[in-house]
Write a protein that holds these residues in place. Structure first.
Motif, mmCIF file in Angstrom:
data_model
loop_
_atom_site.group_PDB
_atom_site.id
_atom_site.type_symbol
_atom_site.label_atom_id
_atom_site.label_comp_id
_atom_site.label_asym_id
_atom_site.label_seq_id
_atom_site.Cartn_x
_atom_site.Cartn_y
_atom_site.Cartn_z
ATOM 1 N N GLU A 33 0.838 -1.208 0.000
ATOM 2 C CA GLU A 33 0.000 0.000 0.000
ATOM 3 C C GLU A 33 0.873 1.257 0.000
ATOM 4 O OE1 GLU A 33 -3.623 2.072 2.587
ATOM 5 O OE2 GLU A 33 -2.451 0.429 3.460
ATOM 6 N N ILE A 34 0.403 2.249 -0.756
ATOM 7 C CA ILE A 34 1.092 3.541 -0.819
ATOM 8 C C ILE A 34 0.092 4.633 -0.454
ATOM 9 C CG2 ILE A 34 2.217 5.210 -2.348
ATOM 10 C CD1 ILE A 34 3.234 2.766 -3.961
ATOM 11 N N GLU A 35 0.479 5.494 0.484
ATOM 12 C CA GLU A 35 -0.392 6.587 0.909
ATOM 13 C C GLU A 35 0.331 7.918 0.703
ATOM 14 O OE1 GLU A 35 -2.777 5.493 4.713
ATOM 15 O OE2 GLU A 35 -0.818 4.506 4.910
ATOM 16 N N HIS A 36 -0.453 8.949 0.430
ATOM 17 C CA HIS A 36 0.092 10.290 0.234
ATOM 18 C C HIS A 36 -0.388 11.172 1.393
ATOM 19 C CE1 HIS A 36 1.364 9.122 -3.801
ATOM 20 N NE2 HIS A 36 0.184 8.548 -3.930
ATOM 21 N N LYS A 37 0.563 11.623 2.200
ATOM 22 C CA LYS A 37 0.243 12.349 3.422
ATOM 23 C C LYS A 37 1.060 13.641 3.500
ATOM 24 C CE LYS A 37 -2.308 8.981 5.311
ATOM 25 N NZ LYS A 37 -3.677 9.153 5.849
ATOM 26 N N ILE A 38 0.952 14.305 4.660
ATOM 27 C CA ILE A 38 1.811 15.441 5.015
ATOM 28 C C ILE A 38 2.777 14.942 6.078
ATOM 29 C CG2 ILE A 38 1.865 17.790 5.969
ATOM 30 C CD1 ILE A 38 0.559 17.597 3.224
ATOM 31 N N PHE A 39 3.985 15.508 6.127
ATOM 32 C CA PHE A 39 5.010 14.905 6.978
ATOM 33 C C PHE A 39 4.578 14.765 8.437
ATOM 34 C CE2 PHE A 39 8.761 14.433 9.543
ATOM 35 C CZ PHE A 39 9.406 13.408 8.866
ATOM 36 N N LYS A 40 3.839 15.723 8.958
ATOM 37 C CA LYS A 40 3.445 15.645 10.368
ATOM 38 C C LYS A 40 2.599 14.394 10.663
ATOM 39 C CE LYS A 40 1.410 19.684 10.338
ATOM 40 N NZ LYS A 40 0.617 20.891 10.690
ATOM 41 N N ASN A 41 2.052 13.752 9.603
ATOM 42 C CA ASN A 41 1.291 12.507 9.795
ATOM 43 C C ASN A 41 2.174 11.315 10.135
ATOM 44 O OD1 ASN A 41 -0.663 13.579 6.990
ATOM 45 N ND2 ASN A 41 -1.261 13.730 9.147
ATOM 46 N N VAL A 42 3.508 11.487 10.092
ATOM 47 C CA VAL A 42 4.416 10.378 10.390
ATOM 48 C C VAL A 42 4.124 9.794 11.769
ATOM 49 C CG1 VAL A 42 6.294 11.744 11.419
ATOM 50 C CG2 VAL A 42 6.836 9.664 10.144
ATOM 51 N N ILE A 43 3.637 10.624 12.674
ATOM 52 C CA ILE A 43 3.350 10.191 14.038
ATOM 53 C C ILE A 43 2.278 9.100 14.090
ATOM 54 C CG2 ILE A 43 1.592 11.966 14.450
ATOM 55 C CD1 ILE A 43 2.677 12.280 17.283
ATOM 56 N N ASP A 44 1.393 9.070 13.085
ATOM 57 C CA ASP A 44 0.270 8.136 13.085
ATOM 58 C C ASP A 44 0.702 6.683 12.910
ATOM 59 O OD1 ASP A 44 -1.345 10.380 13.289
ATOM 60 O OD2 ASP A 44 -1.688 10.500 11.122
ATOM 61 N N TYR A 45 1.942 6.466 12.497
ATOM 62 C CA TYR A 45 2.398 5.105 12.187
ATOM 63 C C TYR A 45 3.247 4.495 13.303
ATOM 64 C CZ TYR A 45 0.644 6.380 7.635
ATOM 65 O OH TYR A 45 -0.194 6.776 6.611
ATOM 66 N N PHE A 46 3.301 5.196 14.446
ATOM 67 C CA PHE A 46 4.127 4.722 15.551
ATOM 68 C C PHE A 46 3.377 4.851 16.873
ATOM 69 C CE2 PHE A 46 6.846 5.898 12.085
ATOM 70 C CZ PHE A 46 7.715 4.816 12.004
ATOM 71 N N ASP A 47 3.799 4.061 17.850
ATOM 72 C CA ASP A 47 3.097 3.976 19.127
ATOM 73 C C ASP A 47 4.037 4.195 20.303
ATOM 74 O OD1 ASP A 47 0.514 3.181 17.983
ATOM 75 O OD2 ASP A 47 1.531 1.309 17.460
ATOM 76 N N ASP A 48 3.450 4.151 21.485
ATOM 77 C CA ASP A 48 4.179 4.260 22.740
ATOM 78 C C ASP A 48 5.350 3.278 22.774
ATOM 79 O OD1 ASP A 48 4.591 5.086 25.423
ATOM 80 O OD2 ASP A 48 3.550 3.293 26.131
ATOM 81 N N LYS A 49 6.520 3.768 23.156
ATOM 82 C CA LYS A 49 7.758 2.979 23.307
ATOM 83 C C LYS A 49 8.483 2.670 22.000
ATOM 84 C CE LYS A 49 7.228 2.886 27.733
ATOM 85 N NZ LYS A 49 7.973 3.915 28.510
ATOM 86 N N ASP A 50 7.912 3.043 20.850
ATOM 87 C CA ASP A 50 8.679 2.944 19.608
ATOM 88 C C ASP A 50 9.819 3.966 19.679
ATOM 89 O OD1 ASP A 50 7.017 0.982 18.610
ATOM 90 O OD2 ASP A 50 5.829 2.346 17.369
ATOM 91 N N VAL A 51 10.892 3.705 18.951
ATOM 92 C CA VAL A 51 12.079 4.559 19.039
ATOM 93 C C VAL A 51 12.451 5.126 17.671
ATOM 94 C CG1 VAL A 51 14.545 4.652 19.608
ATOM 95 C CG2 VAL A 51 12.998 3.281 21.018
ATOM 96 N N PHE A 52 12.625 6.439 17.619
ATOM 97 C CA PHE A 52 13.180 7.114 16.443
ATOM 98 C C PHE A 52 14.657 7.378 16.718
ATOM 99 C CE2 PHE A 52 8.999 7.456 15.018
ATOM 100 C CZ PHE A 52 8.902 8.137 13.799
ATOM 101 N N ILE A 53 15.527 6.994 15.783
ATOM 102 C CA ILE A 53 16.954 7.276 15.930
ATOM 103 C C ILE A 53 17.311 8.443 15.018
ATOM 104 C CG2 ILE A 53 19.282 6.349 15.900
ATOM 105 C CD1 ILE A 53 18.131 3.551 15.933
ATOM 106 N N PHE A 54 17.841 9.515 15.622
ATOM 107 C CA PHE A 54 18.202 10.732 14.896
ATOM 108 C C PHE A 54 19.715 10.885 14.840
ATOM 109 C CE2 PHE A 54 14.051 11.604 16.864
ATOM 110 C CZ PHE A 54 13.318 12.112 15.795
ATOM 111 N N ASN A 55 20.191 11.578 13.807
ATOM 112 C CA ASN A 55 21.596 11.952 13.689
ATOM 113 C C ASN A 55 21.743 13.391 14.170
ATOM 114 O OD1 ASN A 55 24.242 12.441 13.007
ATOM 115 N ND2 ASN A 55 23.992 12.167 10.808
#
Length: 349
Positions: free
Chosen positions: A37-59
């Motif tokens: 599946e491919i969806e077209h969103k706005i970047f701030k919607n990235v939060i909708d695909y993750f839950d409590d305790k998931d981890v984002f690794i940043f540089n």
């Protein structure tokens, strides 16, 4: 894989010359590897695909003003000097690229700024990456760095086809940039605003940080058709024991790990234990990831839309699947997504 397999037609007008007005309002294409599946969103919607305790690794690398313009002694010829990295703090030695390179010889002096505020002498022109300059400066290191950086410009990519503008000082830098040393911004991270990260925090999403000082190797053209023969430039990286523990614990507990950008993905894939755990590291990486490749740490990747035949595209294809990603890039061109460091984003889950 062959270099030619990563060629596609990219209209010049789709390369984003300026950043989006708001960091988190670029377009976001979401690609599900399991369902297709491919969806077209706005970047701030990235939060909708993750839950409590998931981890984002940043540089958390910080870009410094690496592009200087000076004049050669006697002739006054204009010379562009691109600072790559500091080699020796005490003697003010820097690894640099110069343009035009053919005009620069050992012993030449270069003058920078009004009233020749800064002078540098070429002491080596045999390094694989360019030249070594010694800046002639008497005074504290802090004053030297301040003077040098005051002369420099934000090193926006050449493919933008323009010089530095006031917006670049802020926008060609992530909001969480901390450790100085990069000449290339980790572009995927440019989309994260303070508001978005606060919302992520409230949702219970955790943040981990690594440091990879991204260099110009990201933009160096590959000159071999057989990708196994391409050598990446080495880049300094730091993964602390705390970050490794945080990521490994989350993974063991079944939480999702999202790598924000190809620089993060390269770093976390550089040193992995035999049972697939992230190891602390303070060193260098020249890891080159292209299809096929089995990833160990991340379940998701946030990345921009990259230029044809770039190592960044190759890593994206390795994570998302070669045929799928190349088809998606064709779609992105038709849908007029914006490409490059200031362009739109893709989330692969």
């Amino acid at each position: 894989m062959k270099l030619s397999q990563f060629k596609f037609d990219l209209p010049e007008e789709l390369i984003a010359v300026h950043p989006n007005r708001n960091r988190d309002e670029a377009r976001l294409m979401v690609v599900n590897r399991q369902t297709g599946e491919i969806e077209h969103k706005i970047f701030k919607n990235v939060i909708d695909y993750f839950d409590d305790k998931d981890v984002f690794i940043f540089n958390d690398t910080k870009v410094f003003p690496a592009r200087l313009y000076g004049n050669k002694e006697k002739t006054g010829a204009k010379i562009e000097v691109f600072l790559l990295r500091e080699l020796n703090e005490e003697f003010h030695l820097w690894d640099v690229l110069v343009d035009p390179a053919r005009k620069i010889r050992i012993g030449n002096k270069l003058y920078f700024g009004d009233d020749d505020l800064m002078v540098a002498e070429v002491i080596d022109n045999t390094t694989s990456r360019g030249r070594t300059l010694r800046f002639l400066y008497d005074g504290p290191q802090e004053d030297f760095k301040a003077s040098l950086y005051a002369l420099g410009e934000t090193p926006i990519p050449k493919y933008l086809g323009r010089g530095e503008e006031p917006e670049d000082k802020d926008r060609y830098q992530t909001i969480y940039a901390k450790n100085e040393g990069a000449v290339v911004a980790p572009a995927a991270g440019l989309h994260f605003s303070r508001e978005l990260m606060k919302r992520m925090e409230i949702k219970g999403i955790d943040f981990a940080y690594i440091t990879l000082h991204s260099g110009l190797g990201n933009y160096r053209e590959i000159d071999v058709e057989d990708l196994t023969k391409h050598k990446m430039d080495s880049e300094q990286m730091i993964i602390t024991p705390e970050t490794a523990d945080q990521v490994n614990t989350a993974k063991a507990n079944g939480s999702k790990i999202c790598a924000v950008g190809t620089s993060v993905m390269r770093s976390i894939e550089t040193i992995v234990t035999t049972n697939g755990e992230l190891k602390p590291n303070n060193g260098w990486t020249n890891k080159f990831i292209f299809p096929p490749y089995d990833f160990n740490i991340a379940d998701a990747l946030v990345t921009n839309f990259h230029l044809p035949q770039s190592t960044l595209l190759m890593m994206t294809a390795a994570f998302g699947g070669y045929e799928r990603i190349m088809d998606i890039y064709e779609m992105a061109v038709k849908e007029k997504y914006r490409f490059g460091a200031y362009g739109d984003a893709m989330l692969i889950i």
